[in-house]
Design an enzyme around this catalytic site. Structure first.
Site, PDB file in Angstrom:
ATOM      1  N   GLU A 288       0.838  -1.215   0.000  1.00  0.00           N
ATOM      2  CA  GLU A 288       0.000   0.000   0.000  1.00  0.00           C
ATOM      3  C   GLU A 288       0.870   1.262   0.000  1.00  0.00           C
ATOM      4  O   GLU A 288       0.391   2.350  -0.261  1.00  0.00           O
ATOM      5  CB  GLU A 288      -0.964  -0.002   1.204  1.00  0.00           C
TER       6      GLU A 288
ATOM      7  N   GLU B 100      16.205  -5.832  12.728  1.00  0.00           N
ATOM      8  CA  GLU B 100      16.458  -5.384  11.352  1.00  0.00           C
ATOM      9  C   GLU B 100      16.154  -3.880  11.307  1.00  0.00           C
ATOM     10  O   GLU B 100      15.005  -3.468  11.516  1.00  0.00           O
ATOM     11  CB  GLU B 100      15.532  -6.136  10.381  1.00  0.00           C
TER      12      GLU B 100
ATOM     13  N   CYS C  42      16.540  -6.212   1.652  1.00  0.00           N
ATOM     14  CA  CYS C  42      16.663  -7.439   2.444  1.00  0.00           C
ATOM     15  C   CYS C  42      18.051  -8.042   2.273  1.00  0.00           C
ATOM     16  O   CYS C  42      18.430  -8.943   3.002  1.00  0.00           O
ATOM     17  CB  CYS C  42      15.613  -8.445   2.041  1.00  0.00           C
TER      18      CYS C  42
END
Ligand code: NAD
Length: 503
Positions: free
Chosen positions: A179, A386, A284
């Site tokens: 989104e 992370e 990532c």
């Protein structure tokens, strides 16, 4: 001056359906402006998209693979023709530099190139005389309706990891883009439509959790491909498999870059800078922890710190490009800043400090400057979480054994890299490191389209990875046929013809 909002329609059964708006704001992170509103979506939208894909499946499955590949060929040419336009759209809604956006589109295009080989990729296996007079063959058939749910950080590439292969294999598809970045996915799907893809083969439905849950549990959905953070990746895998679906689910990561004392200073500095700060660290495969081994502390670290301080951050939506763009939202910027703060409070040094960065030409953009946290220890928050921002942790180890042990303690397992001149050290590292993608003098060893995107541990849930042959296996099921043919004596066509042949 108010910006005109870009439309964010669903794409269902070949129709671009305007939505009511009023959903999640899509920002231009460079300026902080809202450029679109992504609809929150509904169960009804998800169901309509699945029904459209289900209705389109029988005819698409019967379309010969070579014809499917021809449509993808036209799609690839259209993506090439609109390459710059797509890259600019990507930069506008994501904030990464134009060079990075071009890379994002190019990597996605390579998956289309891979999928073009589908007639060969789908070829099965045959063994004549598996028993006397009996033959056996294994063919690959599509699954049906497949779903893709994608993250914000590669608006072009990640959806393209999924649907070109799924469609080439004869499946139909429903994409639920992030989104935060729905516009690039829409732009690319319009080209698929122009390429002549039949209505309903590709569908897009926008939304958040409600839409995802409707897709995950819909009885007509056969397979789910997901890319995003680890907690959601695990949820998708567990819920999808519980509802009988095949699932490939990529999660988050924390990747280690080992800097050996013999590493070439110039190349390894460039490699680490690119790995840590490329795409503002929102990757990532970001090399988010540099492990400085032995004397590398003296040979490499000072150069790395100086290079980090020189990184210029700024708006990417104009001709003059900075080295690094903004992060995705103001909330994400604040979270990255909080994590840096936590690192400092817990005892890390901060030789390059991006917290106070000022971008005068775009004061409302979501900026964090390139930051190094040195002497990070394993128990610190920044070592565990992370960060997904332009922050490089530096840890110090005495030798390669210690560095490998450190990397192997991570519960993630996407990538790890080593910079060294020693073949022996590189070989040892490659053999022992506990992750699925290894770089040797390459900071971001992300697999290209012909190889699996190969996360391990909590960076991946499932059996078959995205891209490459594993992608083809994921989107197909094998059918094994064992056959024997009898002769029926006089009157049997084979018997008569054979007799004639022998007179
Ligand atoms: P995210 O997990 O927040 O969102 C990913 C998708 O899941 C989006 O489409 C989102 O709408 C949906 N989603 C979010 N919350 C949900 C919920 N509670 N239930 C159902 N669906 C939900 O991820 P993000 O912030 O968009 O992307 C960044 C993350 O993605 C990072 O952790 C990054 O490491 C990871 N990532 C992994 C890979 C990989 O291949 N391993 C590649 C790119 C990004």
């Amino acid at each position: 001056m108010t910006t005109t909002l870009e439309p964010c329609p669903n794409f269902i059964a070949g129709d671009w359906t305007p939505t009511n708006g009023g959903g999640t704001p899509v920002f231009n992170p460079s300026t902080g402006e809202t450029i679109a509103e992504c609809p929150v979506g509904s169960v009804a939208d998800a169901n309509a998209a699945v029904e459209a894909a289900h209705a389109a499946f029988p005819a698409w499955m019967e379309t010969p693979p070579v014809e499917r590949a021809r449509i993808l060929g036209r799609f690839k040419v259209l993506v090439e023709d609109h390459f710059e336009d797509i890259a600019r759209c990507n930069t506008r809604e994501h904030g990464k530099t134009l060079v990075e956006s071009r890379g994002d589109v190019k990597r996605g295009m390579e998956v289309i190139e891979f999928a073009l080989g589908v007639p060969s990729l789908l070829m099965g296996d045959v063994l004549e005389n598996i028993a006397r007079g009996i033959d056996c063959e294994a063919i690959r058939q599509p699954l049906g309706v497949c779903v893709g749910i994608t993250p914000f950080n590669f608006p072009a590439m990640v959806p393209l990891w999924m649907y070109p292969i799924a469609i080439a294999c004869g499946n139909t598809f429903v994409l639920k883009p992030s989104e935060k970045v729905p516009l690039t996915a829409i732009k690319i799907a319009k080209l698929l439509e122009q390429a002549g893809l039949p209505k309903g083969v590709m569908n897009i439905v926008h939304g958040g959790r409600e839409v995802v849950d409707a897709l995950l549990t819909h009885p007509k959905v056969k397979a789910i491909s997901f890319v995003g953070s680890t907690p959601i990746a695990r949820y998708i895998y567990e819920t999808g498999t519980k509802h009988g679906k095949r699932v490939q689910s990529n999660g988050g990561a924390k990747n280690y870059v080992i800097l050996m004392p013999d590493a070439d200073v110039e190349n390894s500095t460039r490699g680490v800078i690119e790995a840590a700060f490329g795409c503002a660290g929102e990757r990532c495969m970001a090399g988010s922890t540099a492990v400085v081994v032995g004397g590398a502390e003296k040979t490499l670290l000072p150069t790395l710190i100086e290079a980090t301080k020189r990184i210029k951050v700024g708006p990417t939506d104009r001709e003059t490009q900075p080295d690094m763009g903004a992060v995705i939202t103001s909330q994400h910027r604040d979270r990255v800043l909080e994590l840096i703060e936590a690192g400092v409070k817990e005892g890390a040094k901060i030789p390059a400090d991006g917290r106070g960065v000022k971008v005068t030409e775009a004061p409302n953009g979501f900026y964090v400057g390139a930051t190094i946290l040195d002497h990070v220890q394993t128990g610190m928050t920044v070592a565990k979480e992370e960060i997904f921002g332009p922050v490089l942790n530096v840890m110090h180890m005495e030798d390669l054994d210690q560095a490998i042990e450190l990397a192997n303690r991570s519960f993630y397992g996407n990538g790890a890299a080593i910079f060294t001149r020693s073949g022996k050290a590189a070989r040892e590292f490659k053999h022992r490191v506990n992750c699925g993608m290894v770089g040797i003098n390459i900071g971001v060893p992300a697999s290209m389209a012909w190889f699996p995107f190969n996360g391990w541990n909590d960076s991946f849930f499932g059996d078959l990875h995205m891209q490459g042959r594993e992608g083809v296996q994921f989107f197909t099921q094998q059918k094994v046929t064992t056959s024997r043919w009898f002769s029926y004596g006089e009157g049997d066509i084979w018997h008569t013809e054979a007799k004639k042949a022998h007179v």
